[in-house]
Design a protein around this motif. Structure first.
Motif, PDB file in Angstrom:
ATOM      1  N   GLY A  23      34.963 -19.940  -4.671  1.00 53.21           N
ATOM      2  CA  GLY A  23      34.434 -20.996  -3.809  1.00 53.21           C
ATOM      3  C   GLY A  23      34.198 -22.304  -4.529  1.00 53.21           C
ATOM      4  N   GLY A  24      33.935 -23.358  -3.755  1.00 52.24           N
ATOM      5  CA  GLY A  24      33.765 -24.685  -4.302  1.00 52.24           C
ATOM      6  C   GLY A  24      32.394 -24.949  -4.873  1.00 52.24           C
ATOM      7  N   ASP A  25      31.409 -24.063  -4.628  1.00 55.62           N
ATOM      8  CA  ASP A  25      30.054 -24.292  -5.111  1.00 55.62           C
ATOM      9  C   ASP A  25      29.751 -23.542  -6.396  1.00 55.62           C
ATOM     10  N   VAL A  26      30.703 -22.833  -6.925  1.00 54.44           N
ATOM     11  CA  VAL A  26      30.436 -22.010  -8.100  1.00 54.44           C
ATOM     12  C   VAL A  26      30.179 -22.898  -9.311  1.00 54.44           C
ATOM     13  N   SER A  27      29.324 -22.433 -10.216  1.00 55.22           N
ATOM     14  CA  SER A  27      29.028 -23.159 -11.439  1.00 55.22           C
ATOM     15  C   SER A  27      30.129 -22.902 -12.462  1.00 55.22           C
ATOM     16  N   HIS A  28      30.874 -23.948 -12.808  1.00 53.77           N
ATOM     17  CA  HIS A  28      31.919 -23.797 -13.816  1.00 53.77           C
ATOM     18  C   HIS A  28      31.326 -23.529 -15.184  1.00 53.77           C
ATOM     19  N   SER A  29      30.173 -24.110 -15.485  1.00 51.61           N
ATOM     20  CA  SER A  29      29.556 -23.851 -16.787  1.00 51.61           C
ATOM     21  C   SER A  29      29.162 -22.388 -16.911  1.00 51.61           C
ATOM     22  N   LEU A  30      28.732 -21.765 -15.812  1.00 50.12           N
ATOM     23  CA  LEU A  30      28.382 -20.345 -15.837  1.00 50.12           C
ATOM     24  C   LEU A  30      29.613 -19.482 -16.061  1.00 50.12           C
ATOM     25  N   VAL A  31      30.655 -19.685 -15.241  1.00 52.91           N
ATOM     26  CA  VAL A  31      31.848 -18.828 -15.308  1.00 52.91           C
ATOM     27  C   VAL A  31      32.566 -19.000 -16.647  1.00 52.91           C
ATOM     28  N   VAL A  47      53.852 -30.301  -7.284  1.00 56.15           N
ATOM     29  CA  VAL A  47      52.505 -30.855  -7.319  1.00 56.15           C
ATOM     30  C   VAL A  47      51.885 -30.592  -5.954  1.00 56.15           C
ATOM     31  N   GLN A  48      50.768 -29.877  -5.919  1.00 55.01           N
ATOM     32  CA  GLN A  48      50.157 -29.535  -4.646  1.00 55.01           C
ATOM     33  C   GLN A  48      48.644 -29.479  -4.799  1.00 55.01           C
ATOM     34  N   SER A  49      47.966 -29.589  -3.666  1.00 53.68           N
ATOM     35  CA  SER A  49      46.506 -29.487  -3.652  1.00 53.68           C
ATOM     36  C   SER A  49      46.099 -28.432  -2.640  1.00 53.68           C
ATOM     37  N   PRO A  50      45.392 -27.372  -3.064  1.00 49.13           N
ATOM     38  CA  PRO A  50      44.909 -26.375  -2.112  1.00 49.13           C
ATOM     39  C   PRO A  50      43.652 -26.827  -1.377  1.00 49.13           C
ATOM     40  N   SER A  51      43.118 -28.009  -1.747  1.00 42.93           N
ATOM     41  CA  SER A  51      41.845 -28.449  -1.172  1.00 42.93           C
ATOM     42  C   SER A  51      41.965 -29.645  -0.235  1.00 42.93           C
ATOM     43  N   HIS A  52      42.943 -30.535  -0.454  1.00 45.32           N
ATOM     44  CA  HIS A  52      43.022 -31.770   0.324  1.00 45.32           C
ATOM     45  C   HIS A  52      44.489 -32.122   0.607  1.00 45.32           C
ATOM     46  N   PRO A  53      44.724 -32.838   1.690  1.00 46.86           N
ATOM     47  CA  PRO A  53      46.075 -33.376   1.913  1.00 46.86           C
ATOM     48  C   PRO A  53      46.316 -34.551   0.978  1.00 46.86           C
ATOM     49  N   ILE A  54      47.444 -34.572   0.315  1.00 47.95           N
ATOM     50  CA  ILE A  54      47.716 -35.616  -0.670  1.00 47.95           C
ATOM     51  C   ILE A  54      49.100 -36.215  -0.437  1.00 47.95           C
ATOM     52  N   ALA A 112      38.424 -17.187 -17.931  1.00 43.20           N
ATOM     53  CA  ALA A 112      37.891 -17.471 -16.608  1.00 43.20           C
ATOM     54  C   ALA A 112      38.988 -17.947 -15.681  1.00 43.20           C
ATOM     55  N   GLN A 113      38.808 -17.659 -14.391  1.00 42.08           N
ATOM     56  CA  GLN A 113      39.686 -18.155 -13.340  1.00 42.08           C
ATOM     57  C   GLN A 113      38.808 -18.593 -12.163  1.00 42.08           C
ATOM     58  N   PHE A 114      39.384 -19.466 -11.296  1.00 42.88           N
ATOM     59  CA  PHE A 114      38.646 -19.971 -10.142  1.00 42.88           C
ATOM     60  C   PHE A 114      39.542 -19.940  -8.914  1.00 42.88           C
ATOM     61  N   VAL A 115      38.919 -19.708  -7.759  1.00 40.51           N
ATOM     62  CA  VAL A 115      39.634 -19.793  -6.484  1.00 40.51           C
ATOM     63  C   VAL A 115      38.771 -20.568  -5.511  1.00 40.51           C
ATOM     64  N   THR A 116      39.399 -21.417  -4.709  1.00 41.91           N
ATOM     65  CA  THR A 116      38.687 -22.188  -3.705  1.00 41.91           C
ATOM     66  C   THR A 116      39.446 -22.160  -2.390  1.00 41.91           C
ATOM     67  N   GLY A 117      38.741 -22.500  -1.333  1.00 41.35           N
ATOM     68  CA  GLY A 117      39.371 -22.682  -0.021  1.00 41.35           C
ATOM     69  C   GLY A 117      40.253 -21.513   0.390  1.00 41.35           C
ATOM     70  N   LEU A 152      33.129 -36.698   0.068  1.00 35.69           N
ATOM     71  CA  LEU A 152      34.149 -35.753  -0.388  1.00 35.69           C
ATOM     72  C   LEU A 152      33.577 -34.367  -0.146  1.00 35.69           C
ATOM     73  N   ALA A 153      34.112 -33.678   0.861  1.00 34.12           N
ATOM     74  CA  ALA A 153      33.484 -32.453   1.335  1.00 34.12           C
ATOM     75  C   ALA A 153      33.699 -31.266   0.411  1.00 34.12           C
ATOM     76  N   ALA A 154      34.673 -31.319  -0.469  1.00 34.42           N
ATOM     77  CA  ALA A 154      34.956 -30.204  -1.365  1.00 34.42           C
ATOM     78  C   ALA A 154      35.589 -30.744  -2.642  1.00 34.42           C
ATOM     79  N   ASP A 155      35.519 -29.942  -3.701  1.00 31.77           N
ATOM     80  CA  ASP A 155      36.162 -30.329  -4.947  1.00 31.77           C
ATOM     81  C   ASP A 155      37.639 -30.631  -4.697  1.00 31.77           C
ATOM     82  N   PHE A 156      38.108 -31.683  -5.342  1.00 31.73           N
ATOM     83  CA  PHE A 156      39.521 -32.046  -5.221  1.00 31.73           C
ATOM     84  C   PHE A 156      40.281 -31.327  -6.330  1.00 31.73           C
TER      85      PHE A 156
END
Length: 881
Positions: A437-445, A206-213, A456-461, A248-252
């Motif tokens: 990125g974290g600002d991408v529209s998920h509904s669009l992709v 279990v890991q988070s590429p966006s936040h320390p957990i 579809a796939q997503f990458v952040t941070g 919350l500065a970025a998607d979790f």
């Protein structure tokens, strides 16, 4: 297509938070944000889905009640919002899904009575809007939203991916307005807890590429003290994130690595309240290898708009190099850089050889994210229009960080190309999308991939793109499959049926047992009666001009539509998408009361390929409800509704080429079916909304919507504080944001006036004179009458505008006082009606139907119990005209 120039969330002017707006013009509009003093998010992840419960606490620190607050927030594509409630001052309101217009009317009626109420609506592009009415002074308002969704496959780790959007904690950066300060101190911040229960599958990571957990293995957060001594559960885990501020500065994002992630699963759920209603959710990550009969043409569309600058563009260039180097010999390929304009490397795709590879690598090195805004439709069109040959499969790979206005136009174009406007006209193509990125529209992709039969796939941070782009490329060069079908196998029945397998086949979203969806042009079937209907005369001397035929749409807005038989088994998606090796796919079946009630043993999935037939049998296991919520039913219903909204639902698939497809009412028929599914299974969509109000005193709400609303729901600008949010011009005819009336002042008795009420038919010059109202000359200018008729809106209301008051020669609209009208639009409507009835009575045949609509609308704005007060309000209005 319009482009949206994206900015970082620190500089965004549209912050999603609970606010009201003051001011009457563009130049003096001002937003006032309520403090979000606490946010709690709890999510439960199971092997096939997740359920998230958001609890947001806002505070009204002002000494005045607030008549209307608004709040918008995006949720990721495909989630089903299935719970909505409001708590304040010891009261609790639970939301119920209704047809969107009915929900608004219920909300408006409650607010007009001075009650606190809430409305949750789906807006375009995956955005949801909340409107709260009559928020008490100096009080906390707790908004609770529950939604569920499918788990996404993460090709980067070959595991599962779950994301909580930043917008649930929108207070990040500078507010475009005033942030109200609370006069009390509360425990604020964010608390995010994610529990994972994978049944019999062990959790590896279990890991988070966006936040320390903080991660705890072996148990979930809801475990009791007695569970502390229980054996270690390798299938359970809990992850938490705690922040001391409400930012919350970025998607979790959470990534999970699970044993048996690709094991096919099929779960059957029995609905807790709908008799004989069941649903199946089948999830699998296929593992197969097929050799393509012909290598495809691959076209890369790389976003080079200004928002791609920096690390995102460096990552895209790196990924494109991996793409290019990974292409198999024999494909044809091309590259397009796009923004507000686009540029292809070659006019037509070229063979994949060493010189062309070198040219492509040099082209990618020139990428500098300098193409302005984001317009995706033109390069997508060019990719389809410039394809090499109809016999060669086309694979389009879209890489973007953006979102666009009018994304539905893009979906419709891709849908028309790949699914075809008719049988035999579809292009042999697929479209894959990678959101960066974290600002991408998920509904669009997600929407692009769904319309394009890709994924579809997503990458952040700090995530790398390479692993995901290679997985997409593998899918793109995989052989195409087609002809997908599903069968449901039931357990044997009675003794005489022993040894016979009971099977119901499902194809194209409906049962092959019936093999069609019946369209009954008549009303729903009724028992025949022997007596003939009475003959009506074309000339009835007792008939009155004012008499109106009964309008069935008053109770049922779809009463005029033909009856359609719904399928016994409804499949979603209605047309199964292609299965790609090592990519997660989910299919739903809604087994209605008319389907077989035997136990379901398994489902069989079949397809065809150039290598021959494909088949997979998946055993079906019963699934227990979590907290009594029919999650599988709601996910299935949301998927079915989403397809109806996008033009690929079971109705469109089942009736292709039949009479229904050319029926001019087909859009209304589709809407009715989406409403049926939304109301039955309590999920929000384009045509349904959640409304949370108190008791309606044993009667249905009857309020005609304000002229400022439309059939697509309140426009996003209403929520973003544009000029439409002004006193009297807000959605639904509610008081504008700067009109701070006390809820106690809006009471049923506020509309009461002395006796002397008259029905619409009795409003004649003589009756008006007898009542003491001024009777104007019938020779008054008819030009004003035509101006008023032109100003009336579709709903029957007259909006409170300068043009209306100029026509009525009222210099100071603020001096007009009409008791209990409920808003400026209602006041304007009463004035217009009074003018027509008193100033131009001789033109009654011209304005009569216009006034009737206006009276119906105005009556709807007033509480049903005091509807007789309508004539008193109009009588008051006549004194001003």
């Amino acid at each position: 297509m319009f482009s949206r120039h994206r900015t970082h969330s620190r500089d965004a002017t549209h912050i999603c938070d609970l606010h009201f707006t003051t001011g009457t013009e563009h130049w003096n509009l001002k937003r006032h944000y309520l403090p979000q003093v606490k946010l709690d998010s709890h999510t439960l992840i199971t092997p096939v889905s997740f359920t998230t419960h958001l609890t947001q606490t806002f505070r009204n620190p002002t000494p005045d009640p607030l008549p209307q607050l608004r709040y918008t927030f995006p949720l990721y594509d495909g989630v089903a919002v299935n719970g909505y409630s409001i708590r304040y001052a010891g009261n609790a309101l639970r939301g119920v899904v209704k047809q969107k217009d009915a929900a608004r009317k219920t909300y408006q009626t409650a607010v007009a009575r001075g009650e606190t109420a809430g409305l949750l609506e789906a807006l375009p592009a995956g955005v949801f809007g909340i409107t709260l009415g009559n928020v008490p002074a100096r009080s906390d308002v707790v908004v609770e939203i529950t939604y569920c969704g499918e788990l996404k496959h993460d090709a980067g780790i070959d595991g599962l991916r779950w994301t909580l959007p930043t917008a649930i904690a929108p207070r990040y950066g500078d507010y475009p307005g005033e942030l109200l300060e609370s006069d009390t101190v509360a425990d604020g911040g964010i608390s995010i807890t994610v529990d994972v229960d994978m049944a019999s599958s062990a959790i590896r990571k279990v890991q988070s590429p966006s936040h320390p957990i903080a991660v705890s293995l072996g148990a979930v957060s809801t475990a009791t003290a007695a569970d502390a001594t229980a054996p270690f559960h390798a299938s359970r885990a809990s992850a938490t994130l705690s922040l001391g501020t409400a930012e919350l500065a970025a998607d979790f994002t959470l990534q999970l690595l699970i044993d048996d992630i690709s094991k096919p699963q099929a779960l059957l759920e029995t609905h807790p309240t709908l008799p004989h209603q069941r649903a199946i959710m089948a999830t699998l990550v296929p593992k197969f290898t097929l050799q393509p009969a012909q290598l495809p043409e691959v076209v890369f569309l790389a976003d080079q708009s200004g928002s791609m600058q920096g690390a995102k563009n460096a990552a895209l260039i790196s990924a494109m190099k991996v793409f290019l180097k990974s292409l198999p010999v024999g494909v044809r390929f091309n590259i397009c850089a796009f923004g507000s304009a686009h540029r292809f490397l070659w006019p037509k795709s070229q063979a994949y050889d060493e010189p062309n590879l070198q040219t492509a690598m040099e082209f990618v090195e020139t990428f500098a994210a300098a193409y302005g805004g984001t317009e995706i439709l033109p390069p997508v069109k060019a990719a389809f229009e410039n394809r090499l040959h109809a016999a060669m499969p086309l694979e389009v790979m879209l890489l973007t960080d953006g979102e666009i206005w009018g994304e539905q136009n893009l979906f419709e174009y891709i849908n028309s190309q790949i699914h075809g406007p008719g049988k035999g006209e579809a292009v042999d193509a697929r479209v894959f999308a990678l959101g960066i990125g974290g600002d991408v529209s998920h509904s669009l992709v997600e929407g692009v991939a769904r319309a394009g039969k890709g994924f579809a796939q997503f990458v952040t941070g700090g995530e790398g793109l390479e692993g995901k782009v290679v997985r997409m490329l593998r899918a793109a060069v995989c052989a195409h499959t087609w002809g997908y079908e599903m069968e449901v196998q039931y357990a044997g029945g009675s003794d005489e049926e022993e040894g016979f397998e009971v099977v119901e086949a499902v194809k194209g979203g409906f049962e092959m047992v019936d093999d069609a969806v019946a369209v009954d042009e008549a009303a729903p079937k009724q028992a025949e009666v022997s007596a003939k209907p009475a003959v009506k005369s074309f000339y009835d001397k007792d008939a009155k001009l004012d008499e109106k035929a009964t309008d069935p749409s008053a109770a049922d807005p779809y009463a005029h539509l033909p009856a359609i038989e719904t399928p016994k088994i409804l499949q979603a998606p209605s047309t199964l998408p292609p299965l790609f090796p090592f990519n997660r796919t989910t299919v739903y079946l809604l087994l209605g009361p008319e389907s077989s009630q035997r136990d379901v043993e398994s489902i069989t999935l079949r397809a065809r390929s150039a290598d021959g037939p494909l088949e997979l049998v998946i055993p079906v296991h019963k699934s227990a409800l979590v907290d009594g919520v029919p999650t599988i039913h709601q996910l299935a219903a949301r998927k079915a509704v989403q397809e109806l909204e996008e033009g690929r639902g079971w109705l469109q698939a089942a009736t292709e080429g039949e009479k229904y497809a050319s029926d001019p009412r087909c859009d209304e028929i589709v809407e009715r079916e989406a409403v049926r599914l939304g109301e039955t299974f309590q999920v929000v969509g384009k045509w349904t909304s959640f409304v949370a109000v108190g008791e309606l005193h044993g009667r249905d709400a009857v309020v005609v919507e304000n002229a400022e609303t439309d059939d697509e729901g309140p426009p996003p600008s209403d929520f973003f504080g544009q000029a439409s949010v002004t006193p009297g011009a807000s959605s639904g005819g509610l008081c504008g944001a700067s009109c701070f009336m006390s809820p106690a002042s809006v009471t049923p008795g506020a509309c009461a006036t002395p006796s002397g009420f008259m029905s619409p038919a009795s409003v004649t010059p003589g009756a008006l004179a007898a009542s003491g109202l001024p009777v104007r000359s019938s020779t008054a200018s008819t030009a004003v009458m035509h101006t008023l008729i032109a100003l009336q809106t579709f709903s029957g209301a007259w909006p409170s505008t300068g043009a209306l008051y100029a026509a009525l020669a009222i210099a100071d609209p603020g001096a007009v006082e009409l008791a209990g009208c409920g808003g400026d639009n209602a006041k304007a409507t009463a004035l217009a009606i009074a003018y027509l009835e008193t100033r131009v009575p001789g033109q009654r045949d011209v304005w009569e139907m216009v006034v009737t609509k206006g009276r119906l609308w105005l009556a709807g704005q007033m509480d049903a119990a005091v509807g007789e007060a309508l004539e008193g309000v109009i009588r008051e209005a006549a004194a001003y005209v």
